[in-house]
Design a protein around this motif. Structure first.
Motif: not given
Length: 532
Positions: A110-121
């Motif tokens: 799983p790669e966790i990231s933050q973009d545009g106010g959301k957290t993505y996995i």
């Protein structure tokens, strides 16, 4: 740690001819200062002890968030947070209840990231009726709850190891590996645009690079990208990831634009094994206070270390005069200090099961906590109902107390076990007036030792001892641990080398076999790491 060869370090700082690593240290500091990079800091590893493969990390606000492969153990994908990259707290899981409906097992990378106010996995999993595919989940907060959006790409040979990145124009892309090594083919690293919601790929995919160098062996994978000094840098892993015969190492490539052309560093691999850790790779680059690190995994090099699993390490690097990353601390023959393993004691005193407990992802058990006890509902198939805890070292002791044996229905057994997966376990089980040491291998059970339970047995304390991860001894106590009775004579330990699958470490914990109407009651679980 490095895990950096002496010749690479000499070349990186332009000091060929220095006789020893000890003599080299002052010169290294001067050279690093000359590059206007911060002086390296001391990191005591592992920062994620236990089985945390393929760790990823991102900074959200003032907090770092990390996750890691959970493979076939649930709950799926741990969520951890830290303020300093070295001290981490488990706060939940991406999928704490049911796993995504489209996938059944192999929850990887799983790669966790933050973009545009959301957290993505972005993650990989095995698609029901298909092959490995890359999916994505999102949340309004890093701790969740997460909403799964299904698979983004699933090539016939499999698609894994996704990483989101914006190109030089700000367009979001997904980078991933085509799993060609699964059928003896090369492993291209692809990039393809994503829509603004990160829920679908758009446009045309472009190959960035593939395994071409001899050291890379059958594959390149686990790409993580950063931008620095006008380049995109892709840290990547190569060769064999897992098990005692692993050959993993880390390389780097760079390009002026995301779609290339990409240049691999002539001095690859940049991160290799030392006397403390072996087979380092698959991580995420991250910056803190002007220092650059790779959060990645490696096996402890001590005997039996691979059966603990791939542990999370933090390795610092600087940028050399040519603009390439160079790992700077430690070296072969100079083992890095290791962080003491944390002791575990769960008295089941809370209102819910502790976050550290795991179970086979396809067979979640029914378990409740109350009154300082764990109540585990038995299972008649797949080796029983399992709750396991990751181990931290190759040498450890585990204990638990089994309560109310006399009330267990006929045909029900419960106890303490070491697990590889549902088909492979070593268990000390009580029930039906008997105490049995059972070996389960490839789904077939064999009773190694059987004895009568002590007359009028009340609470029964059980103990498992492991040495070098493969030598197991079991004992029981009817007087709350004051005296112990071994199940086998000294020197006749049980061989557990067969337990873990190639990509996982051992778990230890509790087990209940029998009709689904039966409930086994446990009081306290401890896990104590021992010196080598």
């Amino acid at each position: 740690m490095d895990i950096l060869t002496r010749s690479h370090l000499l070349a990186a700082v332009g000091l060929a001819g220095v006789a020893s690593l000890g003599a080299l240290q002052p010169a290294v500091g001067q050279a690093i200062a000359g590059l206007k990079s911060p002086v390296p800091t001391a990191v005591v590893n592992p920062v994620l002890p236990g089985d945390f493969p393929d760790p990823s990390v991102t900074k959200i606000g003032n907090t770092y968030w990390a996750t890691a492969t959970s493979s076939n153990w649930g709950p799926v994908f741990p969520l951890l947070k830290s303020t300093n990259l070295t001290d981490w707290t488990l706060v939940g899981h991406v999928f704490s209840g049911e796993q995504p409906a489209w996938a059944d097992y192999y929850f990887w990378a799983p790669e966790i990231s933050q973009d545009g106010g959301k957290t993505y996995i972005f993650y990989a999993a095995h698609k029901k009726g298909g092959n490995l595919a890359v999916g994505v989940a999102s949340a309004d907060r890093p701790e969740g709850p997460y909403r799964d959006h299904g698979p983004l790409v699933g090539q016939p040979d499999g698609s894994i190891d996704a990483f989101p990145v914006r190109d030089e124009k700000g367009q979001p892309y997904l980078v991933w590996k085509e799993d060609g090594n699964s059928i003896g083919q090369p492993t291209p690293i692809w990039a393809q645009p994503m829509n603004a919601a990160r829920t679908a790929l758009t446009g045309t995919r472009t190959e960035l690079f593939r395994n071409t160098a001899p050291w890379e062996g059958r594959l390149v994978e686990g790409v993580s990208m950063v931008r620095h000094g006008g380049y995109f840098y892709a840290f990547y892993a190569a060769n064999g990831c897992c098990g005692g015969g692993c050959t993993y190492a880390t390389g780097v490539a760079r390009a002026k634009t995301l779609l290339g052309p990409w240049e691999k560093y002539a001095r690859n691999p940049i991160l290799t094994q030392n006397d403390t850790w072996k087979c380092p790779g698959h991580g995420t680059a991250v910056e803190r206070n002007g220092h650059w690190y790779l959060l990645h995994h490696a096996y402890a090099a001590a005997p039996g270390g691979e059966m603990v699993g791939r542990q999370g390490l933090l390795s610092e690097f600087v940028w050399n005069a040519g603009g390439w990353p160079v790992f700077v601390s430690g070296g072969p023959g100079a083992p890095a200090p290791t962080r003491p393993a944390p002791p575990v004691r769960d008295g089941f005193d809370g209102a819910a099961l502790g976050l550290a407990w795991q179970w086979p992802v396809e067979y979640r058990p029914a378990a409740t906590v109350g009154g300082g006890q764990l109540h585990l509902t038995a299972r008649p198939d797949h080796g029983g109902a399992v709750l396991g805890h990751t181990i931290y070292t190759a040498n450890y002791d585990a204990t638990t107390t089994l309560l109310r044996l006399a009330t267990l229905p006929a045909g029900t057994t419960a106890g303490l076990a070491a697990f590889g997966d549902p088909d492979n376990a070593l268990a000390l089980l009580a029930g039906d007036g008997r105490l049995r040491l059972v070996r389960r291998a490839k789904g077939q059970e064999e009773v190694l030792v059987e004895t009568a339970l002590p007359t009028g047995a009340g609470p029964l304390r059980l103990r498992l001892q492991a040495r070098r991860s493969t030598h197991f001894a079991f004992a029981y106590s009817a007087d709350d641990g004051r005296t112990w009775q071994a199940l086998m004579p000294p020197g006749s330990d049980v061989d557990g080398a067969y337990l873990p699958p190639w990509d996982r470490g051992i778990r230890v914990g509790v087990l209940a076999q029998g009709p689904a109407t039966a409930v086994a009651d446990f009081d306290e679980f401890t896990l104590t790491s021992q010196a080598l």
